[in-house]
Design an enzyme around this catalytic site. Sequence first.
Site: not given
Ligand code: DX5
Ligand code: ZN
Length: 221
Positions: A8, A35, A173
């Site tokens: 990500s 977002m 995720d």
């Molecule tokens: C959170 C996002 C994720 C985020 C995950 O709302 O949808 O994709 O980047 O980050 P990590 O892997 O750090 O939990």
């Molecule tokens: Zn995500």
Amino acid sequence: MDIRLHPSVLSADFVNMEAELQRISAADAVHVDVMDNHFVQALTFGPQMVKRIVEVSPVPLDVHLMVNHADAFAPGYAEIGAQSVTFHVEAAHDVGSTLRSIQSHGAKAGIALKPGTPLDPYMEFFHMADMVLVMTVEPGAGGQPFMSEMMPKLEQLREYLDQNGLSPLVEVDGGITVETLPIAWRHGANTFVAGSSVYGHGEPADNIEALRNSVKSEERN
Ligand code: DX5
Ligand code: ZN
């Protein structure tokens, strides 16, 4: 057993995005978190930025929309060349027609469920979706701990898909690390998003390899 790894870029350096994308060329796709400051509090970027990422990325795009009015916005991300576009069922008025609309624009279509959202009302859509994303953190930020209490839901999804001969990708995720990836894999996930554990320390290419190997060592046990 092949797994898919989707780093990500939420955890990447936004002002050096092109270089950050080059660092994950060993990934299967890049996970792009959109977002809107409404569906979640944070604000990232919109279609113009995503279009540039499509143009420069060495790997296809897995777009995760955390935006309200998903029906209206999701097809646009398919049009600009994302490989897959995933929207939240909580943010869509008509889940079925939004899935079809993304697919008609040439992209794979996915549905995402927040931790508090049950599977049961959405079973019919698992027959149409190319991907189902089970959130293992509350959407909105990287770096949160993995919610192992989502594992029964993941297992329920896997059972339903297997019983019905369905094979959308099952993505998780949030909080994915070399420790938690094998846990989610054992409960039926095959596609893994990882932000902090890819970009947060060391070299992303090494971290991608370590994440892939976390399942291989599991298989040998
Ligand atoms: C959170 C996002 C994720 C985020 C995950 O709302 O949808 O994709 O980047 O980050 P990590 O892997 O750090 O939990
Ligand atoms: Zn995500």
